[in-house]
Design a protein around this motif. Sequence first.
Motif, PDB file in Angstrom:
ATOM      1  N   LEU A   8       0.865  -1.191   0.000  1.00 35.51           N
ATOM      2  CA  LEU A   8       0.000   0.000   0.000  1.00 35.51           C
ATOM      3  C   LEU A   8       0.894   1.232   0.000  1.00 35.51           C
ATOM      4  N   THR A   9       1.493   1.480  -1.127  1.00 36.76           N
ATOM      5  CA  THR A   9       2.551   2.488  -1.218  1.00 36.76           C
ATOM      6  C   THR A   9       1.980   3.907  -1.271  1.00 36.76           C
ATOM      7  N   ALA A  10       2.837   4.870  -0.931  1.00 42.61           N
ATOM      8  CA  ALA A  10       2.428   6.281  -0.955  1.00 42.61           C
ATOM      9  C   ALA A  10       1.915   6.696  -2.340  1.00 42.61           C
ATOM     10  N   PRO A  11       2.591   6.341  -3.445  1.00 45.52           N
ATOM     11  CA  PRO A  11       2.069   6.745  -4.764  1.00 45.52           C
ATOM     12  C   PRO A  11       0.682   6.165  -5.061  1.00 45.52           C
ATOM     13  N   LEU A  12       0.446   4.921  -4.641  1.00 49.29           N
ATOM     14  CA  LEU A  12      -0.878   4.323  -4.880  1.00 49.29           C
ATOM     15  C   LEU A  12      -1.952   5.035  -4.066  1.00 49.29           C
ATOM     16  N   ASN A  13      -1.631   5.317  -2.782  1.00 48.30           N
ATOM     17  CA  ASN A  13      -2.601   6.031  -1.943  1.00 48.30           C
ATOM     18  C   ASN A  13      -2.906   7.403  -2.521  1.00 48.30           C
ATOM     19  N   LEU A  14      -1.869   8.049  -3.020  1.00 47.72           N
ATOM     20  CA  LEU A  14      -2.049   9.381  -3.608  1.00 47.72           C
ATOM     21  C   LEU A  14      -2.915   9.318  -4.873  1.00 47.72           C
ATOM     22  N   LYS A  15      -2.738   8.253  -5.627  1.00 43.40           N
ATOM     23  CA  LYS A  15      -3.511   8.111  -6.870  1.00 43.40           C
ATOM     24  C   LYS A  15      -5.017   8.013  -6.591  1.00 43.40           C
ATOM     25  N   TYR A  16      -5.386   7.318  -5.503  1.00 43.58           N
ATOM     26  CA  TYR A  16      -6.803   7.021  -5.277  1.00 43.58           C
ATOM     27  C   TYR A  16      -7.429   7.775  -4.104  1.00 43.58           C
ATOM     28  N   SER A  17      -6.657   8.648  -3.432  1.00 40.79           N
ATOM     29  CA  SER A  17      -7.255   9.389  -2.311  1.00 40.79           C
ATOM     30  C   SER A  17      -6.641  10.782  -2.220  1.00 40.79           C
ATOM     31  N   GLY A  18      -7.069  11.535  -1.195  1.00 41.31           N
ATOM     32  CA  GLY A  18      -6.645  12.931  -1.088  1.00 41.31           C
ATOM     33  C   GLY A  18      -5.223  13.128  -0.613  1.00 41.31           C
ATOM     34  N   ASN A  19      -4.598  12.070  -0.066  1.00 47.89           N
ATOM     35  CA  ASN A  19      -3.189  12.185   0.324  1.00 47.89           C
ATOM     36  C   ASN A  19      -2.507  10.828   0.187  1.00 47.89           C
ATOM     37  N   ASN A  20      -1.262  10.736   0.697  1.00 43.81           N
ATOM     38  CA  ASN A  20      -0.514   9.505   0.410  1.00 43.81           C
ATOM     39  C   ASN A  20      -0.571   8.448   1.521  1.00 43.81           C
ATOM     40  N   VAL A  21      -1.552   8.619   2.434  1.00 44.07           N
ATOM     41  CA  VAL A  21      -1.701   7.688   3.562  1.00 44.07           C
ATOM     42  C   VAL A  21      -2.853   6.718   3.261  1.00 44.07           C
ATOM     43  N   PHE A  22      -2.688   5.456   3.671  1.00 42.61           N
ATOM     44  CA  PHE A  22      -3.762   4.471   3.464  1.00 42.61           C
ATOM     45  C   PHE A  22      -4.891   4.729   4.461  1.00 42.61           C
ATOM     46  N   ASP A  23      -5.992   5.278   3.992  1.00 44.68           N
ATOM     47  CA  ASP A  23      -7.140   5.526   4.862  1.00 44.68           C
ATOM     48  C   ASP A  23      -8.438   5.418   4.061  1.00 44.68           C
TER      49      ASP A  23
ATOM     50  N   SER B 149     -13.285   4.529  -5.663  1.00 49.09           N
ATOM     51  CA  SER B 149     -11.817   4.608  -5.567  1.00 49.09           C
ATOM     52  C   SER B 149     -11.240   3.360  -4.912  1.00 49.09           C
ATOM     53  N   THR B 150     -11.923   2.849  -3.885  1.00 42.52           N
ATOM     54  CA  THR B 150     -11.397   1.633  -3.243  1.00 42.52           C
ATOM     55  C   THR B 150     -11.431   0.472  -4.235  1.00 42.52           C
ATOM     56  N   GLN B 151     -12.480   0.431  -5.037  1.00 39.83           N
ATOM     57  CA  GLN B 151     -12.581  -0.642  -6.029  1.00 39.83           C
ATOM     58  C   GLN B 151     -11.431  -0.560  -7.041  1.00 39.83           C
ATOM     59  N   ARG B 152     -11.139   0.647  -7.514  1.00 41.43           N
ATOM     60  CA  ARG B 152     -10.034   0.824  -8.483  1.00 41.43           C
ATOM     61  C   ARG B 152      -8.693   0.478  -7.838  1.00 41.43           C
ATOM     62  N   LEU B 153      -8.518   0.888  -6.562  1.00 42.37           N
ATOM     63  CA  LEU B 153      -7.277   0.569  -5.855  1.00 42.37           C
ATOM     64  C   LEU B 153      -7.108  -0.952  -5.757  1.00 42.37           C
ATOM     65  N   LEU B 154      -8.184  -1.637  -5.365  1.00 41.80           N
ATOM     66  CA  LEU B 154      -8.121  -3.093  -5.212  1.00 41.80           C
ATOM     67  C   LEU B 154      -7.772  -3.764  -6.536  1.00 41.80           C
ATOM     68  N   ILE B 155      -8.342  -3.273  -7.613  1.00 47.31           N
ATOM     69  CA  ILE B 155      -8.050  -3.854  -8.929  1.00 47.31           C
ATOM     70  C   ILE B 155      -6.573  -3.648  -9.272  1.00 47.31           C
ATOM     71  N   GLU B 156      -6.052  -2.468  -8.967  1.00 45.07           N
ATOM     72  CA  GLU B 156      -4.635  -2.211  -9.267  1.00 45.07           C
ATOM     73  C   GLU B 156      -3.723  -3.101  -8.412  1.00 45.07           C
ATOM     74  N   LEU B 157      -4.169  -3.417  -7.198  1.00 38.23           N
ATOM     75  CA  LEU B 157      -3.351  -4.239  -6.297  1.00 38.23           C
ATOM     76  C   LEU B 157      -3.273  -5.704  -6.724  1.00 38.23           C
ATOM     77  N   LYS B 158      -4.167  -6.117  -7.609  1.00 36.26           N
ATOM     78  CA  LYS B 158      -4.166  -7.525  -8.047  1.00 36.26           C
ATOM     79  C   LYS B 158      -2.798  -7.951  -8.567  1.00 36.26           C
ATOM     80  N   SER B 159      -2.131  -7.030  -9.260  1.00 34.51           N
ATOM     81  CA  SER B 159      -0.862  -7.402  -9.889  1.00 34.51           C
ATOM     82  C   SER B 159       0.247  -7.602  -8.853  1.00 34.51           C
ATOM     83  N   THR B 160       0.010  -7.209  -7.586  1.00 35.58           N
ATOM     84  CA  THR B 160       1.063  -7.316  -6.573  1.00 35.58           C
ATOM     85  C   THR B 160       1.005  -8.635  -5.796  1.00 35.58           C
ATOM     86  N   ILE B 161      -0.084  -9.409  -5.966  1.00 36.61           N
ATOM     87  CA  ILE B 161      -0.202 -10.611  -5.120  1.00 36.61           C
ATOM     88  C   ILE B 161      -0.150 -11.896  -5.935  1.00 36.61           C
TER      89      ILE B 161
END
Length: 141
Positions: free
Chosen positions: A101-116, A124-136
Amino acid sequence: MYLVRLIYVSKIANGFGADDIEHILDTARTKNKADNITGLLCFGSDIFLQCLEGSRAKVNAAYHRILNDSRHEDIVMLDYQEIIEREFSEWSMGYVPESSLTAPLNLKYSGNNVFDPYKMTGESTQRLLIELKSTIPTIGD
Ligand SMILES: Cc1cc2nc3c(=O)[nH]c(=O)nc-3n(C[C@H](O)[C@H](O)[C@H](O)COP(=O)(O)O)c2cc1C
């Protein structure tokens, strides 16, 4: 059997220990395989973001059990929709650790770079989850 996807966020409860994640994943994977549920569980900053997809009846029943689980609290449903196809069919419950859950990914899908995810829209959470598929990995789950 209508196919649905549910996304929620929660926080660990007092007394949550490092072993609890392994136990949760063991139970989730066993039960989800039996119920044909697929999805992802992210864990970072003491927060869970989970996606469950499967038949409406099975996803609803799993969410009810999850709501009653004292290992976490402040459970908020972020998104619930009927879907045409699964996004996470390779995982009975794929796990995304804090390191992914990297800072750039958090920044891409939320208002800052923290996972919240409490401060993210369901979409946005759905798009984040889809992007994370490639990491697991798909093997082992
Ligand atoms: C963060 C979190 C995620 C969970 N994910 C699932 C899941 O995907 N599927 C599932 O069946 N149980 C999941 N559980 C476990 C359930 O809350 C519950 O303990 C389990 O389904 C057993 O329920 P039972 O004792 O009523 O049979 C999760 C629990 C937590 C705290």
